[in-house]
Motif scaffolding. Structure first.
Motif, mmCIF file in Angstrom:
data_model
loop_
_atom_site.group_PDB
_atom_site.id
_atom_site.type_symbol
_atom_site.label_atom_id
_atom_site.label_comp_id
_atom_site.label_asym_id
_atom_site.label_seq_id
_atom_site.Cartn_x
_atom_site.Cartn_y
_atom_site.Cartn_z
ATOM 1 N N HIS A 60 -6.490 5.777 -3.084
ATOM 2 C CA HIS A 60 -7.425 4.721 -3.499
ATOM 3 C C HIS A 60 -7.523 4.700 -5.014
ATOM 4 O O HIS A 60 -8.222 5.506 -5.615
ATOM 5 C CB HIS A 60 -8.796 4.934 -2.840
ATOM 6 N N THR A 61 -6.806 3.775 -5.613
ATOM 7 C CA THR A 61 -6.683 3.726 -7.074
ATOM 8 C C THR A 61 -6.704 2.262 -7.527
ATOM 9 O O THR A 61 -6.673 1.349 -6.699
ATOM 10 C CB THR A 61 -5.331 4.340 -7.499
ATOM 11 N N ASP A 70 0.823 -1.222 0.000
ATOM 12 C CA ASP A 70 0.000 0.000 0.000
ATOM 13 C C ASP A 70 0.849 1.262 0.000
ATOM 14 O O ASP A 70 0.369 2.343 0.284
ATOM 15 C CB ASP A 70 -0.973 -0.018 1.192
ATOM 16 N N LEU A 108 -3.704 0.387 -6.033
ATOM 17 C CA LEU A 108 -3.861 -0.125 -4.660
ATOM 18 C C LEU A 108 -4.644 -1.435 -4.683
ATOM 19 O O LEU A 108 -4.278 -2.419 -4.026
ATOM 20 C CB LEU A 108 -4.580 0.926 -3.793
ATOM 21 N N GLN A 109 -5.703 -1.442 -5.466
ATOM 22 C CA GLN A 109 -6.529 -2.642 -5.627
ATOM 23 C C GLN A 109 -5.692 -3.796 -6.183
ATOM 24 O O GLN A 109 -5.749 -4.929 -5.687
ATOM 25 C CB GLN A 109 -7.678 -2.296 -6.602
ATOM 26 N N ARG A 119 -3.330 -5.534 -3.767
ATOM 27 C CA ARG A 119 -3.935 -6.324 -2.684
ATOM 28 C C ARG A 119 -3.796 -7.817 -2.949
ATOM 29 O O ARG A 119 -3.852 -8.617 -2.024
ATOM 30 C CB ARG A 119 -5.405 -5.936 -2.509
ATOM 31 N N GLN A 142 -7.443 12.251 -8.139
ATOM 32 C CA GLN A 142 -7.436 11.014 -7.354
ATOM 33 C C GLN A 142 -6.006 10.683 -6.878
ATOM 34 O O GLN A 142 -5.785 10.228 -5.781
ATOM 35 C CB GLN A 142 -7.958 9.879 -8.233
#
Ligand SMILES: [Zn+2]
Length: 295
Positions: free
Chosen positions: A209-210, A181, A213-214, A217, A236
């Protein structure tokens, strides 16, 4: 660290490639070392994070690179970085002030000393001269496909190629390397910086939060070098006011555990024929021969 010295270091790298007769990719730093009678050897690293080093012993010069580096592109960059310490004005003297050996942690790490930054930019210019990069990326916006093509032709890492593409492209582009992260490294092209008042993504800050980041994970995305493309916006990523749409292209960098994100825009912030731009180029040109003679 002056921008000018960094630019000069890159120019000297480019000139060295030209001087050695390279007019197409890939440029071979091992052959350049050999032509200078520099012995290049692999060496098992005794410190974490060491990528290579250079040794000055009387009239002899030796370069080593860490054997734990598996990527050929990274090895080539490491040797090119050490060549920077050999060729750049003042570097041997600076190194010899403390010891006849210099240990490097190459690879565009932020916040390192000035000679490290200069050697990185020398390496970048040597392996990816502006003219040859221009032939690959052309005059249009460059995305991940173009970066992959450049990295294959130049035999350089994706990250080094992405940064070089951003430097050579007139279109706004930002390159972000992340892990989990957190941001590990970020680079914005000059035209990207002028898009708005942007917060700088420093090493260690949390990723916004982009899509990136997703993506991070799931560690398998990184490990298997998967790619994802998405839409994002300037605000963003850089907590600014302007809500400009950007393309967010993501690729996992494999075993090293890092992810490369390329943000690009069709917006052409800087006119390539702009006078100020030309003047700056002329200034650099007028200084170049002086530096070359001085060595
Ligand atoms: Zn170094």
């Amino acid at each position: 660290m002056s921008k000018f010295r960094i630019q000069m270091a890159r120019r000297q790298g480019e000139q060295k490639a030209k001087e050695m007769g390279y007019d197409c990719f890939p440029i071979d730093p091992f052959a350049i070392a050999e032509a200078e009678d520099i012995v290049v050897e692999p060496k098992a690293p005794d410190q974490v994070g060491v990528s290579g080093g250079i040794i000055f012993h009387n009239d002899n010069v030796g370069i080593f690179y860490a054997t734990n580096i598996k990527s050929e592109g990274f090895r080539r960059f490491t040797v090119a970085h050490e060549l920077g310490h050999y060729f750049l004005e003042g570097h041997p003297e600076e190194i010899l002030k403390t010891a006849p050996i210099h240990i490097s942690k190459a690879g565009f790490s932020q916040g390192t000393s000035s000679i490290e930054l200069e050697a990185d930019h020398f390496a970048s210019g040597l392996l990816m001269p502006t003219r040859l990069v221009g032939e690959v990326i052309g005059g249009s916006r460059i995305g991940l496909d173009g970066i992959v093509a450049l990295s294959q032709l130049a035999e350089c890492s994706l990250t080094a190629s992405a940064i070089r593409a951003a430097e050579c492209s007139d279109y706004p582009m930002a390159v972000v390397v992340s892990s989990g992260d957190k941001v590990a490294y970020a680079f914005m092209s000059e035209s990207f910086k002028t898009l708005d008042k942007l917060s700088f993504l420093r090493k260690g800050v949390l990723l916004p939060h982009t899509h990136t980041l997703q993506f991070n994970r799931d560690p398998k995305n990184v490990e298997y070098s998967r790619t994802v493309c998405g839409e994002t916006s300037l605000s963003q990523w850089f907590s600014c006011r302007r809500c400009l749409a950007l393309d967010e292209e993501i690729i996992g960098l494999g075993g090293y555990g890092f992810t490369l994100t390329v943000l690009s825009s069709e917006e052409l912030a800087e006119d390539p024929d702009d006078e100020a731009h030309d003047e700056q180029e002329q200034l650099v040109d007028s200084w170049t021969p002086k530096f070359a003679r001085g060595r």
